[in-house]
Design an enzyme around this catalytic site. Sequence first.
Site, PDB file in Angstrom:
ATOM      1  N   GLU A 136      -1.511   8.119  -5.647  1.00 17.69           N
ATOM      2  CA  GLU A 136      -1.957   7.828  -4.304  1.00 17.69           C
ATOM      3  C   GLU A 136      -1.772   9.194  -3.605  1.00 17.69           C
ATOM      4  O   GLU A 136      -1.236  10.137  -3.802  1.00 17.69           O
ATOM      5  CB  GLU A 136      -0.623   7.003  -3.578  1.00 17.69           C
ATOM      6  N   CYS A 160       6.098   5.921  -0.455  1.00 18.32           N
ATOM      7  CA  CYS A 160       5.545   6.546  -1.507  1.00 18.32           C
ATOM      8  C   CYS A 160       5.452   5.687  -2.684  1.00 18.32           C
ATOM      9  O   CYS A 160       6.454   4.995  -3.158  1.00 18.32           O
ATOM     10  CB  CYS A 160       6.479   7.664  -1.592  1.00 18.32           C
TER      11      CYS A 160
END
Length: 371
Positions: free
Chosen positions: A96, A355
Amino acid sequence: MKFTPDKLPIYGETLESLEQWLFQQKQPRFRARQIMDWLYKKRVHTWSEMTNLPMSLRDWLSETFDLSPTQLVIRKSSEDITNKLLLRLRDGSLIETVIIRAPQKGVGQDTSRKTICISTQVGCAYGCRFCASGLAGWKRDLSPGEIVSQLIQICHLEDPITSRDKNEIASFDNIVVMGMGEPLANYDNLLQALKILNAPWGLNFGARRITVSTSGLVPEMIKLASEPMPFRLALSLHGATNEVREQIMPINRRYPLEELIPAAKLFVEKHGHMLTLEFILIEKINDTIAQADALIEIARDLHAHVNLIPYNTVQGLPWKRPSRRRQNVFLEKLHKNHIPATIRREKGHDINAACGQLRLQIEKNGVALPA
Ligand code: SF4
């Protein structure tokens, strides 16, 4: 686990290493600068666009190096101004990268300040109890080229070459190395990537605008303090006493606060920047007045800025975000004690911005991704 790709990501090469490669091919040294120019200043997508290189060299480059080691599979925008990119690597792993926009007062969104949060590992071995990235464990380190490529991907997406001031190579204002993974556990690859981002022949991005985050790897923090490039450091504290920190961050057993705080102090002394203490507020775990008092002592000792982050709920984890009232009481306590502190509100809460959360959800639910 180490992944050896068929072709090396070109964005992992330094000017010197590329010169070496070209020397072996009996090519003149100046070709390396020409290639860097195409990659970072003109930012082409294909080898064939490098029109001042001989065709035979372009053919060799395309057989040897990979120009796109990261591939965009999903781009999610939140109701606020956070964009999350899910990128696929050559071995199929997902990582990501996040774009966080902070609009400037009185100007449009296009001129907002942009911070790019990049990943350094696939998964994470450190298993912080509140974190989605650590849930599936560590898979592998990212190579320098895969780290740099995340920023190039953003440049290609966000900043069409035609709209760019030639002196301003990147369209974003800050880089935070705070995405998936513990950056200092991938120290050598990270440093190589930062060198490329910082170099005048690379992205030419100022080291003072790059923040490296760590969960507290003391030996690597000490090593980073002696690096000549003046990066900023953010320490993920998340617990202001060993008892609370240990409960949510297993790393604290290896490096308790008695070792961690002096290492952070050393970094501040060597680099002279204000340190940031990241503190995720989790209801009834670390949002108490006793934790605020202990945090005040640490922040005062380190002359640090405190960044409070109300917890983003992660599917499958029991932790909760404190109420607005509890968040405000905590923040006010810091302010009353003259600790510079801010609270991050809602950036990306609606797009799984914690996250590793988007990747986790896609992998867990087996969602079919675009090829
Ligand atoms: S918070 Fe950082 S160090 Fe901890 S598990 Fe998540 S990615 Fe790893």
